[in-house]
Scaffold this motif. Structure first.
Motif, PDB file in Angstrom:
ATOM      1  N   UNK A  85       0.845  -1.196   0.000  1.00 13.85           N
ATOM      2  CA  UNK A  85       0.000   0.000   0.000  1.00 13.85           C
ATOM      3  C   UNK A  85       0.880   1.246   0.000  1.00 13.85           C
ATOM      4  N   UNK A  86       0.694   2.093  -0.974  1.00  8.26           N
ATOM      5  CA  UNK A  86       1.508   3.298  -1.114  1.00  8.26           C
ATOM      6  C   UNK A  86       0.623   4.508  -0.835  1.00  8.26           C
ATOM      7  N   UNK A  87       0.740   5.034   0.363  1.00  7.78           N
ATOM      8  CA  UNK A  87      -0.076   6.178   0.779  1.00  7.78           C
ATOM      9  C   UNK A  87       0.826   7.305   1.247  1.00  7.78           C
ATOM     10  N   UNK A  88       0.737   8.491   0.637  1.00  5.88           N
ATOM     11  CA  UNK A  88       1.574   9.614   1.087  1.00  5.88           C
ATOM     12  C   UNK A  88       1.257   9.998   2.521  1.00  5.88           C
ATOM     13  N   UNK A  89       2.256  10.445   3.216  1.00 10.45           N
ATOM     14  CA  UNK A  89       2.046  10.965   4.557  1.00 10.45           C
ATOM     15  C   UNK A  89       1.547  12.400   4.467  1.00 10.45           C
ATOM     16  N   UNK A  90       1.151  12.937   5.613  1.00 10.01           N
ATOM     17  CA  UNK A  90       0.642  14.312   5.638  1.00 10.01           C
ATOM     18  C   UNK A  90       1.733  15.271   5.178  1.00 10.01           C
ATOM     19  N   UNK A  91       1.396  16.182   4.275  1.00 13.05           N
ATOM     20  CA  UNK A  91       2.396  17.079   3.685  1.00 13.05           C
ATOM     21  C   UNK A  91       2.640  18.341   4.507  1.00 13.05           C
ATOM     22  N   UNK A  92       1.783  18.666   5.479  1.00 18.42           N
ATOM     23  CA  UNK A  92       1.953  19.842   6.331  1.00 18.42           C
ATOM     24  C   UNK A  92       2.182  21.124   5.507  1.00 18.42           C
ATOM     25  N   UNK A  93       1.208  21.548   4.698  1.00 16.51           N
ATOM     26  CA  UNK A  93       1.389  22.721   3.819  1.00 16.51           C
ATOM     27  C   UNK A  93       1.921  23.970   4.520  1.00 16.51           C
ATOM     28  N   UNK A  94       1.425  24.353   5.719  1.00  9.43           N
ATOM     29  CA  UNK A  94       1.992  25.558   6.358  1.00  9.43           C
ATOM     30  C   UNK A  94       3.487  25.423   6.646  1.00  9.43           C
ATOM     31  N   UNK A  95       3.927  24.212   7.010  1.00  4.66           N
ATOM     32  CA  UNK A  95       5.352  24.012   7.253  1.00  4.66           C
ATOM     33  C   UNK A  95       6.142  24.068   5.948  1.00  4.66           C
ATOM     34  N   UNK A  96       5.550  23.599   4.867  1.00  8.07           N
ATOM     35  CA  UNK A  96       6.200  23.690   3.560  1.00  8.07           C
ATOM     36  C   UNK A  96       6.499  25.144   3.228  1.00  8.07           C
ATOM     37  N   UNK A  97       5.488  26.003   3.390  1.00  9.44           N
ATOM     38  CA  UNK A  97       5.656  27.432   3.094  1.00  9.44           C
ATOM     39  C   UNK A  97       6.662  28.057   4.056  1.00  9.44           C
ATOM     40  N   UNK A  98       6.547  27.750   5.343  1.00  8.14           N
ATOM     41  CA  UNK A  98       7.436  28.339   6.333  1.00  8.14           C
ATOM     42  C   UNK A  98       8.898  27.996   6.064  1.00  8.14           C
ATOM     43  N   UNK A 104       1.676   8.092  -6.302  1.00  9.43           N
ATOM     44  CA  UNK A 104       0.766   9.213  -6.021  1.00  9.43           C
ATOM     45  C   UNK A 104       1.420  10.593  -6.033  1.00  9.43           C
ATOM     46  N   UNK A 105       2.731  10.669  -5.869  1.00 12.73           N
ATOM     47  CA  UNK A 105       3.407  11.967  -5.847  1.00 12.73           C
ATOM     48  C   UNK A 105       4.139  12.261  -7.156  1.00 12.73           C
ATOM     49  N   UNK A 106       3.859  11.484  -8.184  1.00 12.73           N
ATOM     50  CA  UNK A 106       4.572  11.662  -9.450  1.00 12.73           C
ATOM     51  C   UNK A 106       4.340  13.065 -10.026  1.00 12.73           C
ATOM     52  N   UNK A 107       3.127  13.568  -9.916  1.00 12.92           N
ATOM     53  CA  UNK A 107       2.836  14.905 -10.438  1.00 12.92           C
ATOM     54  C   UNK A 107       3.628  15.988  -9.721  1.00 12.92           C
ATOM     55  N   UNK A 108       3.768  15.861  -8.421  1.00 12.00           N
ATOM     56  CA  UNK A 108       4.528  16.847  -7.651  1.00 12.00           C
ATOM     57  C   UNK A 108       6.004  16.792  -8.047  1.00 12.00           C
ATOM     58  N   UNK A 109       6.516  15.577  -8.251  1.00 13.35           N
ATOM     59  CA  UNK A 109       7.911  15.424  -8.666  1.00 13.35           C
ATOM     60  C   UNK A 109       8.127  16.062 -10.031  1.00 13.35           C
ATOM     61  N   UNK A 110       7.187  15.879 -10.938  1.00  9.80           N
ATOM     62  CA  UNK A 110       7.302  16.488 -12.256  1.00  9.80           C
ATOM     63  C   UNK A 110       7.316  18.011 -12.168  1.00  9.80           C
ATOM     64  N   UNK A 111       6.470  18.567 -11.302  1.00  5.34           N
ATOM     65  CA  UNK A 111       6.458  20.018 -11.111  1.00  5.34           C
ATOM     66  C   UNK A 111       7.818  20.491 -10.605  1.00  5.34           C
ATOM     67  N   UNK A 112       8.374  19.765  -9.646  1.00  4.66           N
ATOM     68  CA  UNK A 112       9.671  20.158  -9.093  1.00  4.66           C
ATOM     69  C   UNK A 112      10.765  20.141 -10.152  1.00  4.66           C
ATOM     70  N   UNK A 113      10.870  19.057 -10.881  1.00  2.00           N
ATOM     71  CA  UNK A 113      11.923  18.953 -11.884  1.00  2.00           C
ATOM     72  C   UNK A 113      11.708  19.958 -13.010  1.00  2.00           C
TER      73      UNK A 113
END
Length: 536
Positions: free
Chosen positions: A241-254, A463-472
């Motif tokens: 089972x491949x489930x992303x963990x919580x991304x904590x958006x406010x911490x990402x921005x901070x 599930x995070x492939x789209x985010x990885x593509x955005x980063x690269x």
């Protein structure tokens, strides 16, 4: 017969209990001797006496007896009054691989560790470990920062959205205090869960014998017993089972914005001290960097369940890296303001030399970034090792800081000296952005589903492939725009401010998007081992 008066009749009537009174005075939970009525069902599942010196209470789980019925989960939920969807005890499963047909249920709750990560990491001291070894959470003290959910390798503390705080199992300490078993112990129909006393010297010294986070970091007290070999050809049922963990958006921005602002401040000070830019440009850039810091810290408040109590976060300064990070950022802001006032001429150089204030602010800012590194290294998670986190945060600080200063110089109109600095900054920024993508290439390598790197790779491919593509994609765009700015600024002809501004600011925006996506993956793709789960 002795005659009675009316007063005697009234007194006799008042001393006679009614049926309702007699029912209310009876305690259905105890027998005539005061022992809980259900004690006969669990007396053998409790120690005869409380823990002595060097001992503590612990759960003992007989895996051979656990049927996976989840009566313990239901009892814990009901008797603790948990909300819908909230659970302090879970039931997972191990299954045999290959020719091994084994299926083994595993019930887990809080392990009441000898060295609890939740307690040592909490910035507000919302955890206590009592004399019996039970790790309790003080709900009233909690600010809802959720840092304990990261410092606990077993993901025991659970964030309660409705209350804005974290809550967890406390081994039903109020029941234990009167000799009654915890809800899970009392409810288990197969007597798979019991309470025992363990010696602290022996806690966490051995693995449990099945796939789980290593015990060295927090020394969990739970004892798992089984007559089967669960270490060979056995794996968690949810391993695929491949489930992303919580991304904590406010911490990402901070994290991204604080590293941008401190990186920019340091680069500005280096350029100012070397004479590559004027004090005015450095002052304007410093103000912009400080404003970014304020925005970042305000964003971090959105991460708290109870932001009105954010001031408590300095309480744990002695032991919590989160408290130290907050104090460091709190010191950086006023020092940066003081430096900006100094280089602007508001303070005489003889009183406050710009070099001194700049060095102080830059040093504290870098210490704040170092504290951010330790906040995650301290969790002990395999995916957040010191080398990896330090490399990622250092590259983000350097790349965004360099491109931010490039943008400040472009907007402020180039002088001859600044144009030369801009050329070097643009070239350096392009290289740093490309370098920041290298750890992602390593993180994407598969190491097998049983390894941290393998789970991270599976998340990034799935599930995070789209985010990885955005980063690269945005990373390559930022590097291209920065390199183009370097070419424009290296031209011997008079500089056209228009293209350089567009290229410099475009590179900065693209780099910020790159790092936001990277920090999102930093949290969501963290693949350290968990306790055995169940198929959803």
């Amino acid at each position: 017969m002795i005659p009675t008066t009316l007063i005697d009749d009234f007194l006799a009537a008042q001393s006679t209990l009614t049926a309702v009174d007699r029912f209310a005075s009876a305690d259905p939970t105890t027998d005539s001797s005061g022992v809980p009525a259900q004690a006969r069902w669990y007396r053998d599942l409790m120690p005869a006496s409380p823990p002595g010196p060097g001992q503590q209470y612990a759960f003992r789980v007989d895996l051979d007896a656990c049927s996976g019925c989840k009566a313990c989960v239901t009892a814990c939920h009901s008797l603790n009054g948990l909300d819908e969807g909230e659970s302090w005890r879970t039931v997972g499963a191990l299954v045999g691989t290959g020719d091994n047909a084994l299926v083994q249920s595993v019930t887990t709750g809080c392990h009441h560790c000898a060295d609890p990560g939740c307690l040592s990491g909490c910035p507000v001291d919302a955890y206590v470990k009592d004399d019996n070894g039970i790790v309790r959470h003080l709900d009233d003290q909690c600010i809802g920062c959720s840092y304990c959910t990261l410092t606990c390798p077993y993901e025991v503390p659970r964030f309660d959205d409705a209350r804005g705080i974290v809550r967890k199992c406390d081994m039903c300490h109020d029941r234990l205090a009167v000799g009654e078993a915890p809800a899970c112990v009392q409810a288990c129909p197969t007597e798979a869960i019991s309470i025992v006393t363990v010696d602290l010297d022996d806690v966490g010294t051995d693995d449990w014998g099945f796939a789980a986070p290593p015990p060295e970091a927090t020394r969990p007290a739970t004892v798992f017993a089984s007559s089967r070999d669960l270490a060979t050809d056995v794996a968690p049922v949810d391993r695929h089972t491949v489930t992303p963990r919580h991304a904590h958006p406010p911490l990402v921005v901070m994290l991204v914005l604080t590293q941008l602002s401190i990186g920019a401040f340091v680069v500005l000070e280096v350029l100012r001290a070397s004479g590559a830019i004027s004090g005015t440009s450095a002052g304007l850039g410093s103000v912009a960097a400080l404003a970014t810091t304020v925005v970042a810290l305000l964003a971090s408040l959105a991460h708290l369940g109870r932001p009105q109590y954010a001031f408590r976060a300095v309480i744990g300064l002695r032991h919590s890296w989160l408290s130290r990070e907050i104090v460091a950022f709190g010191m950086f802001a006023p020092l940066g303001v003081l430096h900006a006032a100094t280089i602007d001429g508001r303070w005489p150089a003889s009183v406050l030399p710009a070099g001194l204030t700049g060095a102080a602010a830059s040093g504290v800012g870098l210490l704040a970034v170092a504290a951010s590194v330790m906040v995650y290294v301290r969790t002990g998670r395999e995916g957040w090792g010191a080398t990896e986190v330090t490399t990622r945060f250092a590259l983000t600080t350097a790349a965004l800081g360099t491109l931010a200063v490039l943008g400040v110089l472009a907007v402020g109109a180039w002088t001859d000296a600044a144009a030369g600095a801009g050329h070097r900054l643009a070239a350096l920024g392009a290289g740093l952005v490309l370098a920041s993508l290298v750890p992602d290439l390593w993180a994407g390598r598969s190491g097998g589903e049983a390894t941290t790197r393998g789970r991270t790779a599976a998340l990034r491919r799935g599930p995070l492939h789209g985010v990885v593509q955005v980063r690269v994609g945005f990373g390559l765009l930022a590097a291209l725009l920065a390199a183009s700015a370097a070419v424009v600024l290296d031209d011997a002809a008079p500089i056209d401010a228009g293209p350089s501004v567009v290229l410099a600011l475009g590179a900065l925006v693209a780099a910020v998007v790159t790092e936001l996506a990277g920090r999102w993956c930093f949290f969501a793709a963290e693949g350290s081992p968990r306790m055995p789960g169940a198929l959803s």
